[in-house]
Design a protein around this motif. Structure first.
Motif, PDB file in Angstrom:
ATOM      1  N   GLY A   1       0.822  -1.210   0.000  1.00 15.80           N
ATOM      2  CA  GLY A   1       0.000   0.000   0.000  1.00 15.80           C
ATOM      3  C   GLY A   1       0.850   1.252   0.000  1.00 15.80           C
ATOM      4  N   LEU A   2       1.910   1.246   0.814  1.00 17.49           N
ATOM      5  CA  LEU A   2       2.833   2.386   0.828  1.00 17.49           C
ATOM      6  C   LEU A   2       3.499   2.553  -0.526  1.00 17.49           C
ATOM      7  N   GLU A   3       3.883   1.453  -1.159  1.00 21.65           N
ATOM      8  CA  GLU A   3       4.533   1.545  -2.465  1.00 21.65           C
ATOM      9  C   GLU A   3       3.589   2.103  -3.524  1.00 21.65           C
ATOM     10  N   VAL A   4       2.301   1.818  -3.422  1.00 24.01           N
ATOM     11  CA  VAL A   4       1.332   2.438  -4.332  1.00 24.01           C
ATOM     12  C   VAL A   4       1.373   3.958  -4.181  1.00 24.01           C
ATOM     13  N   ILE A   5       1.370   4.431  -2.943  1.00 18.68           N
ATOM     14  CA  ILE A   5       1.434   5.879  -2.705  1.00 18.68           C
ATOM     15  C   ILE A   5       2.741   6.456  -3.232  1.00 18.68           C
ATOM     16  N   ARG A   6       3.851   5.792  -2.987  1.00 18.71           N
ATOM     17  CA  ARG A   6       5.138   6.273  -3.491  1.00 18.71           C
ATOM     18  C   ARG A   6       5.134   6.364  -5.015  1.00 18.71           C
ATOM     19  N   THR A   7       4.533   5.376  -5.665  1.00 19.60           N
ATOM     20  CA  THR A   7       4.482   5.363  -7.133  1.00 19.60           C
ATOM     21  C   THR A   7       3.615   6.506  -7.657  1.00 19.60           C
ATOM     22  N   LEU A   8       2.467   6.732  -7.034  1.00 15.33           N
ATOM     23  CA  LEU A   8       1.601   7.829  -7.463  1.00 15.33           C
ATOM     24  C   LEU A   8       2.291   9.176  -7.279  1.00 15.33           C
ATOM     25  N   ASN A   9       3.007   9.329  -6.161  1.00 16.03           N
ATOM     26  CA  ASN A   9       3.754  10.571  -5.949  1.00 16.03           C
ATOM     27  C   ASN A   9       4.870  10.732  -6.977  1.00 16.03           C
ATOM     28  N   GLN A  10       5.574   9.652  -7.237  1.00 14.14           N
ATOM     29  CA  GLN A  10       6.700   9.697  -8.169  1.00 14.14           C
ATOM     30  C   GLN A  10       6.264  10.145  -9.553  1.00 14.14           C
ATOM     31  N   HIS A  11       5.065   9.721  -9.964  1.00 14.97           N
ATOM     32  CA  HIS A  11       4.574  10.039 -11.305  1.00 14.97           C
ATOM     33  C   HIS A  11       3.551  11.180 -11.309  1.00 14.97           C
TER      34      HIS A  11
END
Length: 421
Positions: A112-122
């Motif tokens: 779940g945290l990695e989903v947030i990191r990915t959305l922020n990154q892009h």
């Protein structure tokens, strides 16, 4: 918040960062690491506090708002374009068994945290907020029952009763929460949830056996747990004839056989396990006068689970009468089978299809927080294989490729539910 924002990408091509997720899993696994490569990070211990602190640190670095409720559940929120929209949530737990593995629970939280990191990154904005939750005391090994945090959150378990539960040393949940400073006061309601997804290792051998990458979980087995105390009479092992004994251990052995027989009679979904047993006085030349043991029964069909429970209670009565034993059979958990929301299940299935991943429908044999959440909000789960189906064991293992695949399915399922602006 992550400052390494990349140009916008076509959503169909969006993928999470496999290395980043794996590194986070390995870093978290250092907290409570065991010599055999597993984890001992039991609920509400100082080691679990360290895991909670690290998770919150990572979430705050991504700009998330943190809420902690009265049972210590942690909610990390990434706002969407409509802050009043219901949230799309992912999560699992950070606590472990005494001889647990690196992936059970943690894979779901950190995905779940990695989903947030990915959305922020892009630099991707969702319509609905995205939220990650770490539930308190999912394992139930220190403080029974299991799934305590999600049970209180959903109203399935009564708050005051859970706060009064004790561990083997007499420490209450209330005292343990205070000791690690995780008794929160934030109000979080199940009515806020639009959809909940929980990624998890399968904890069984089916996906690996069929060489399938993603399990689309359609529901989970119901469970009945009991504590059973059998009381006979201690006596000398030599002078006491076999026909004059009141041997509590003989009763325990026959109850174990009866439980297994009843489970075999309710296939393919019946399960029966005696997981704990203690003898008193525990001397090699004394007939045991008392045995304390646990009974675990599971089934996919509610009526069959009830029938199994009744059959076990009748077997205990008959065995105790025959051996001259007294008994106390105490229910400790009673969870009905769970059937997940069809739209959420389809979002998982479609996510696997979009990514070209092999997948199959599967029923969870283990209890999970999603089963409580699914009673008050739309929910589903995502399974990935674990080596030899082994979990609740220090040798628990999953591959980086499967971890990445499961996280990518979560990403696309959450985006499907949250919508894009």
């Amino acid at each position: 918040m992550n400052s390494l924002i990349e140009p916008k990408i076509a959503i169909a091509d969006l993928r999470t960062d496999s290395d980043r997720l794996w590194e986070s899993l390995m870093e978290l696994a250092q907290l409570g690491a065991t010599a055999k490569g597993g984890v001992n990070r039991q609920a509400l211990t100082d080691l679990e506090r360290q895991g909670r602190d690290l998770f919150i640190q990572w979430c705050r670095a991504e700009g998330c708002t943190i809420r902690i409720d009265n049972i210590g559940n942690i909610f990390a929120r990434r706002e969407g374009s409509n802050p009043n929209a219901k949230t799309v949530m992912a999560g699992s737990h950070l606590d472990s068994q005494p001889t647990g593995g690196k992936y059970d629970g943690c894979f779901g939280v950190l995905s779940g945290l990695e989903v947030i990191r990915t959305l922020n990154q892009h630099n991707i904005t969702t319509h609905s907020p995205i939220e990650v939750v770490a539930w308190t005391n999912e394992e139930g090994c220190r403080f029974p029952p299991c799934m305590m945090g999600s049970g209180v959150f959903t109203g399935e378990l009564e708050f005051d009763a859970m706060m009064a539960r004790t561990d083997a040393d007499g420490v209450t949940v209330s005292d343990a929460l205070d000791a690690i400073h995780y008794r929160g006061s934030d109000s979080v309601s199940p009515s806020e949830i639009k959809a909940y997804f929980e990624p998890h290792i399968e904890q069984g051998p089916i996906l690996e056996d069929t060489d399938t990458t993603i399990g689309v979980v359609i529901g989970g087995l119901g469970q009945k747990w009991f504590d059973l105390t059998l009381t006979g009479l201690e006596a000398h092992a030599g002078p006491t004839p076999m026909n004059l004994r009141r041997d509590a251990m003989m009763g325990a052995a026959e109850v174990t056989q009866a439980l297994n027989r009843i489970a075999h009679e309710h296939q393919p979904h019946g399960r029966g396990t005696v997981g704990c047993m203690t003898l008193h006085p525990g001397s090699r030349n004394v007939i045991p006068g008392q045995v304390k043991m646990t009974l675990d029964m599971r089934h996919w069909e509610p009526e069959a689970l009830i029938t199994m429970g009744q059959a076990v209670a009748e077997a205990v009565e008959e065995i105790c009468q025959r051996h001259g034993l007294e008994y106390e059979l105490t229910p400790t958990a009673d969870f009905a089978p769970e059937y997940f929301n069809k739209e959420c299940v389809n979002a998982v299935r479609q996510g696997a299809e979009k990514l070209g991943l092999s997948h199959m429908d599967i029923i969870s044999g283990a209890g999970h927080d999603a089963m409580f959440v699914g009673r008050v909000a739309p929910a589903a789960m995502i399974f990935i294989p674990c080596k030899d189906g082994i979990s609740h064991n220090e040798i628990e293992s999953a591959t980086p490729e499967h971890v990445h695949a499961g996280c990518n399915v979560l990403l696309h399922a959450m985006l499907d539910a949250a919508g894009l602006d």
